[in-house]
Motif scaffolding. Structure first.
Motif, PDB file in Angstrom:
ATOM      1  N   MET B   1       0.883  -1.201  -0.040  1.00 48.79           N
ATOM      2  CA  MET B   1       0.059   0.073  -0.184  1.00 48.79           C
ATOM      3  C   MET B   1       0.763   1.281  -0.208  1.00 48.79           C
ATOM      4  SD  MET B   1      -3.214   0.653   2.410  1.00 48.79           S
ATOM      5  CE  MET B   1      -2.911  -1.151   2.984  1.00 48.79           C
ATOM      6  N   LYS B   2       0.467   2.159  -0.851  1.00 46.18           N
ATOM      7  CA  LYS B   2       1.413   3.447  -0.936  1.00 46.18           C
ATOM      8  C   LYS B   2       0.768   4.719  -0.336  1.00 46.18           C
ATOM      9  CE  LYS B   2       4.143   2.233  -5.285  1.00 46.18           C
ATOM     10  NZ  LYS B   2       4.024   2.535  -6.509  1.00 46.18           N
ATOM     11  N   ILE B   3       1.199   5.163   0.410  1.00 51.50           N
ATOM     12  CA  ILE B   3       0.590   6.243   1.051  1.00 51.50           C
ATOM     13  C   ILE B   3       1.462   7.579   0.697  1.00 51.50           C
ATOM     14  CG2 ILE B   3       0.035   7.627   3.363  1.00 51.50           C
ATOM     15  CD1 ILE B   3      -1.073   5.270   3.528  1.00 51.50           C
ATOM     16  N   GLY B   4       0.631   8.489   0.130  1.00 52.94           N
ATOM     17  CA  GLY B   4       1.299   9.641  -0.471  1.00 52.94           C
ATOM     18  C   GLY B   4       1.432  10.775   0.719  1.00 52.94           C
ATOM     19  N   ILE B   5       2.430  11.551   0.795  1.00 58.18           N
ATOM     20  CA  ILE B   5       2.619  12.510   1.682  1.00 58.18           C
ATOM     21  C   ILE B   5       3.259  13.729   1.178  1.00 58.18           C
ATOM     22  CG2 ILE B   5       3.451  13.603   3.903  1.00 58.18           C
ATOM     23  CD1 ILE B   5       3.891  10.602   4.931  1.00 58.18           C
ATOM     24  N   PRO B   6       2.196  15.094   1.020  1.00 60.69           N
ATOM     25  CA  PRO B   6       2.621  16.189   0.291  1.00 60.69           C
ATOM     26  C   PRO B   6       3.896  16.621   0.985  1.00 60.69           C
ATOM     27  CG  PRO B   6       0.488  16.017   0.708  1.00 60.69           C
ATOM     28  CD  PRO B   6       1.074  15.067   1.578  1.00 60.69           C
ATOM     29  N   ARG B   7       5.039  17.153   0.398  1.00 61.23           N
ATOM     30  CA  ARG B   7       6.096  17.732   0.899  1.00 61.23           C
ATOM     31  C   ARG B   7       6.047  19.177   1.293  1.00 61.23           C
ATOM     32  NH1 ARG B   7      11.781  15.938   0.750  1.00 61.23           N
ATOM     33  NH2 ARG B   7      11.222  14.486  -0.993  1.00 61.23           N
ATOM     34  N   THR B   8       4.831  19.717   2.150  1.00 57.79           N
ATOM     35  CA  THR B   8       4.900  21.088   2.344  1.00 57.79           C
ATOM     36  C   THR B   8       3.941  21.258   3.664  1.00 57.79           C
ATOM     37  OG1 THR B   8       4.077  23.013   1.353  1.00 57.79           O
ATOM     38  CG2 THR B   8       3.036  21.195   0.891  1.00 57.79           C
ATOM     39  N   LEU B   9       3.824  22.502   4.043  1.00 61.16           N
ATOM     40  CA  LEU B   9       3.068  22.885   5.129  1.00 61.16           C
ATOM     41  C   LEU B   9       3.462  22.121   6.320  1.00 61.16           C
ATOM     42  CD1 LEU B   9      -0.516  23.414   3.797  1.00 61.16           C
ATOM     43  CD2 LEU B   9       1.306  25.011   4.009  1.00 61.16           C
ATOM     44  N   THR B  10       2.330  21.319   7.060  1.00 61.96           N
ATOM     45  CA  THR B  10       2.925  20.707   8.306  1.00 61.96           C
ATOM     46  C   THR B  10       4.011  19.450   8.112  1.00 61.96           C
ATOM     47  OG1 THR B  10       1.026  19.465   7.932  1.00 61.96           O
ATOM     48  CG2 THR B  10       0.760  20.825   9.596  1.00 61.96           C
ATOM     49  N   TYR B  11       4.219  19.045   6.895  1.00 66.09           N
ATOM     50  CA  TYR B  11       5.277  17.992   6.571  1.00 66.09           C
ATOM     51  C   TYR B  11       6.581  18.467   7.337  1.00 66.09           C
ATOM     52  CZ  TYR B  11       8.683  15.234   4.132  1.00 66.09           C
ATOM     53  OH  TYR B  11       9.772  14.315   3.971  1.00 66.09           O
ATOM     54  N   TYR B  12       7.250  19.606   7.384  1.00 66.22           N
ATOM     55  CA  TYR B  12       8.321  19.855   7.921  1.00 66.22           C
ATOM     56  C   TYR B  12       8.297  19.952   9.336  1.00 66.22           C
ATOM     57  CZ  TYR B  12       9.776  21.310   3.288  1.00 66.22           C
ATOM     58  OH  TYR B  12       9.863  21.379   1.858  1.00 66.22           O
ATOM     59  N   ALA B  13       7.329  20.177   9.924  1.00 62.93           N
ATOM     60  CA  ALA B  13       7.001  19.781  11.634  1.00 62.93           C
ATOM     61  C   ALA B  13       6.736  18.426  12.136  1.00 62.93           C
ATOM     62  CB  ALA B  13       6.087  20.961  12.009  1.00 62.93           C
ATOM     63  N   TYR B  14       6.196  17.753  11.381  1.00 62.08           N
ATOM     64  CA  TYR B  14       5.901  16.352  11.745  1.00 62.08           C
ATOM     65  C   TYR B  14       6.319  15.149  10.823  1.00 62.08           C
ATOM     66  CZ  TYR B  14       2.828  19.327  14.570  1.00 62.08           C
ATOM     67  OH  TYR B  14       2.409  20.438  15.363  1.00 62.08           O
ATOM     68  N   LYS B  15       7.072  15.452  10.024  1.00 59.19           N
ATOM     69  CA  LYS B  15       7.643  14.174   9.115  1.00 59.19           C
ATOM     70  C   LYS B  15       8.048  13.138   9.639  1.00 59.19           C
ATOM     71  CE  LYS B  15      12.156  14.734   7.366  1.00 59.19           C
ATOM     72  NZ  LYS B  15      13.206  14.929   6.361  1.00 59.19           N
ATOM     73  N   PRO B  16       8.902  13.080  10.642  1.00 58.69           N
ATOM     74  CA  PRO B  16       9.103  11.565  10.880  1.00 58.69           C
ATOM     75  C   PRO B  16       8.073  10.989  11.723  1.00 58.69           C
ATOM     76  CG  PRO B  16      10.294  13.346  12.297  1.00 58.69           C
ATOM     77  CD  PRO B  16       9.516  14.045  11.274  1.00 58.69           C
TER      78      PRO B  16
END
Lengths: 359, 324
Positions: B1-16
């Motif tokens: 299953m592939k989950i797409g995560i956009p690399r912007t907004l909250t990504y930088y704060a919560y990515k891990p």
């Protein structure tokens, strides 16, 4: 104590009544005009919305005229409105004004009112009586406005209707008791009715958006008047009195939001602050109750309304209702708005009379 | 299953947090490509034109992973701090609805909503629900959630030591041959939202340019959490937006900090919260006599324009110090 507050449509009437009944001197800024706008824009942050700029202009103007107390409503976000008071307090102090600042926050409302009453030195009964009188006036004025906008497109002499409304509002503003208000409102309403002419029914348009832009004609370029001139009946979705009833009174609040959420389902799933949910709710409900079009007005950079604007596009497609969005700021020119309203009106008239099925 | 995560907004704060969570559940993660002109153009196409550039970019990033993922993760974060009146910008709250309204041909969006004000342990329950949606067992979800939390903690620790999310500062210096800092470097506090500071395309390489000029950079993430809460007491009222609170509080912290020579506030054109944030920082900086510059970014931001402004600001700081 000389108290002042910013304008928002007819809100000055109940507030003036309230403070005058409590024997407090009131400084009312002139109605919003280019001078207010200039004053506000000069000192406000570039990206703040037009309501903030006008409110700041109002307050600075009154402080210049000798007001020493500013009263504002607070809020709990996430719309910027809740921080307006504090920011304009800081800006005015930075400019060198000294004054008392009263901010009515929802969390500390009771305490704030108690302090205010103590300061003014009146009893609770006087305060409540004055508040009630102000509230009745607000309701009467809003009711009259509603009547006015349904009659205006049908009246031949629009200038005369305007004069009738102004006189009636002035009369209501001068009343000292509830029965007087009632009779003044009834007289005004009858006078407006008598100017109405029987013609074919005209297209009806719901005007949706945030409360300030809807209720402050200067900030929306008097959009309702422009629509009425084009033979379209405008129907404002939020009046100040209606908002107070639906969103401030705790016993109505929950039912109202449940209804709004039910209508907005599939478009906006959450209350995201400001008037986004109200906008979507009113747009969907007016599309379902047979309105011919929707006009969406909001200030440039308004965060909640930008979301609702994008959602409205989907509503427009799915419910097959024309929507015109107007983002308003201090650079908006009347001619530009007029052109857009004319084009929109033509489209609606065409649709109504099936002139062109492709429209 | 592939989950797409956009690399912007909250990504930088919560990515891990999210990456670890999904990886532990055995999902494959597809993160959108780094911001580029193409992504921006797509974003402008899908988003409403009144929106600010981060929101437009978000649409572009979602489009970028649209055909590569089975699910797209568009979280609706409402409150993650437990503070009563603090949420995120209304545009963040309505992001899911915006994307749904304007981008019809997308894989299903993962429904995810956290509001810590509502109920106790709302965060854990929401992750459990998310895991169930993906058909995982409770034990596995619990394990993934715990390791995700650990990952976030260590990520925050690294950020607070001055490492930017994409690469460590030291590494940057080694590989690109940036001169080591002079003995008494100009120290600038660069405050702004993570999705502006750490996205090299949007800010036209602002951070790299500052490194190249031999400047020590302090970011909001480097301020200890406790200090932020102390600084919050100086404001008449908390702002309503989590990221904005962080920016204002850290800016006030740096204004008080004698090491800091100046403040750069990076903002996006038309950013609603920043109109308040900017003025608060400006008034505060003015009172204390700390140099302050506002750099506003939009679709048309050019490298040369940013560089000129940075150079002028740094020259002014050098002049103040008597180095020029």
């Amino acid at each position: 104590m000389k108290i002042t507050f910013p304008h928002m449509g007819g809100v000055y009437i109940p507030l003036k009544t309230l403070f005058e009944e409590l024997q407090v001197e009131v400084v009312i800024p002139p109605f919003n005009n280019d001078e207010m706008k200039g004053l506000g824009c000069k000192h406000s942050p570039e990206y703040s919305c037009l309501p903030f700029k006008l409110i700041l202009g109002n307050v600075l103007h009154s402080l210049e005229r000798g007001a020493d107390t500013v009263i504002m409503l607070g809020g709990s976000g996430p719309c910027r409105f809740g921080y307006f008071g504090h920011l304009l307090n800081m800006i005015a102090r930075d400019l060198g004004y000294r004054f008392t600042f009263i901010c009515l926050e929802p969390s500390t409302l009771h305490g704030d009112i108690r302090d205010f009453i103590k300061k003014v030195g009146c009893g609770y009964r006087t305060f409540l009586r004055a508040l009630m009188l102000g509230w009745k006036k607000l309701e009467a004025v809003d009711g009259l406005q509603k009547k006015y906008w349904t009659c205006l497109p049908y009246s031949r002499d629009k200038e005369k209707s305007q004069t009738v409304l102004r006189n009636a509002v002035d009369q209501i503003a001068a009343c000292r008791s509830v029965p007087e208000i009632k009779s003044a409102a009834a007289a005004g309403s009858n006078a407006l009715d008598s100017l109405r002419q029987a013609t074919d029914s005209l297209p009806r348009v719901a005007v949706v958006g945030d409360i300030y832009t809807l209720n402050e004609p200067y900030s929306n370029q008097n959009i309702e008047w422009l629509l009425a001139e084009q033979g379209i009946e405008p129907c404002r979705s939020i009046y100040t009195s209606g908002w107070v009833k639906n969103s401030l009174l705790p016993w109505n609040k929950k039912a109202y939001y449940c209804r709004a959420k039910a209508f907005a389902k599939g478009y906006l799933e959450d209350c995201i602050g400001g008037f986004a949910l109200d906008t979507v709710y009113h747009a969907v409900s007016s599309a379902e109750t047979g309105f011919d079009g929707i006009v969406h007005v909001f200030p440039v950079t308004c965060m909640p309304e930008i979301v609702s604007r994008q959602v409205l596009e989907k509503i427009s497609l799915e419910k097959k209702i024309p929507i015109m969005s107007l983002a308003l700021d201090e650079h908006m020119e009347r001619t530009g708005v007029e052109t857009r309203v004319e084009a929109f009106a033509e489209l609606l008239h065409g649709k109504k009379h099936n002139v062109n099925q492709n429209l | 299953m592939k989950i797409g995560i956009p690399r912007t907004l909250t990504y930088y704060a919560y990515k891990p947090l999210w990456e670890t969570f999904f990886q532990d559940l055995g999902c494959e993660i597809v993160v959108s490509e780094k911001t580029s002109k193409g992504i921006l153009d797509k974003g402008v196409e899908f988003a409403v034109n009144d929106a600010c550039i981060p929101i437009k970019l978000f649409h572009g990033h979602v489009h970028n992973i649209g055909n590569r993922a089975d699910f797209i993760f568009v979280p609706r974060l409402i409150n993650l701090t437990g503070e009563k009146t603090v949420t995120y910008c209304p545009k963040f709250l309505g992001l899911t609805d915006m994307v749904r309204a304007s981008m019809p041909d997308l894989p299903p969006l993962l429904d995810f909503r956290i509001d810590l004000r509502e109920k106790w342990k709302a965060r854990r329950r929401e992750y459990e629900r998310l895991g169930c949606l993906l058909g995982m067992s409770p034990g596995r979800i619990g394990h993934a959630f715990r390791s995700a939390k650990r990952a976030l903690r260590s990520y925050r620790r690294r950020l607070s030591h001055g490492n930017d999310p994409e690469r460590a500062v030291a590494e940057l210096r080694e590989h690109t041959g940036i001169p080591s800092l002079p003995s008494r470097p100009i120290t600038l506090a660069v405050v702004g939202y993570p999705y502006l500071l750490y996205d090299d395309f949007v800010n036209a390489g602002l951070m790299t340019k500052l490194y190249n000029m031999g400047i020590r950079i302090l970011t909001p993430e480097m301020v200890p959490e406790r200090q932020l809460l102390i600084k919050a007491k100086g404001l008449p009222k908390d702002l309503f937006w989590t990221f904005s609170n962080q920016v204002v509080r850290s800016a006030i912290y740096y204004i008080d900090d004698s090491r800091v020579d100046g403040i750069i506030h990076v903002t996006a054109f038309g950013c609603g919260p920043d109109s308040m944030v900017g003025k608060l920082i400006e008034l505060e900086a003015k009172q204390r006599g700390v140099p302050y510059v506002l750099i506003s970014l939009d679709e048309h931001t050019g490298e040369a324009g940013i560089l000129t402004r940075l150079e002028a600001f740094v020259d002014m700081l050098r002049y103040r110090r008597g180095e020029l």
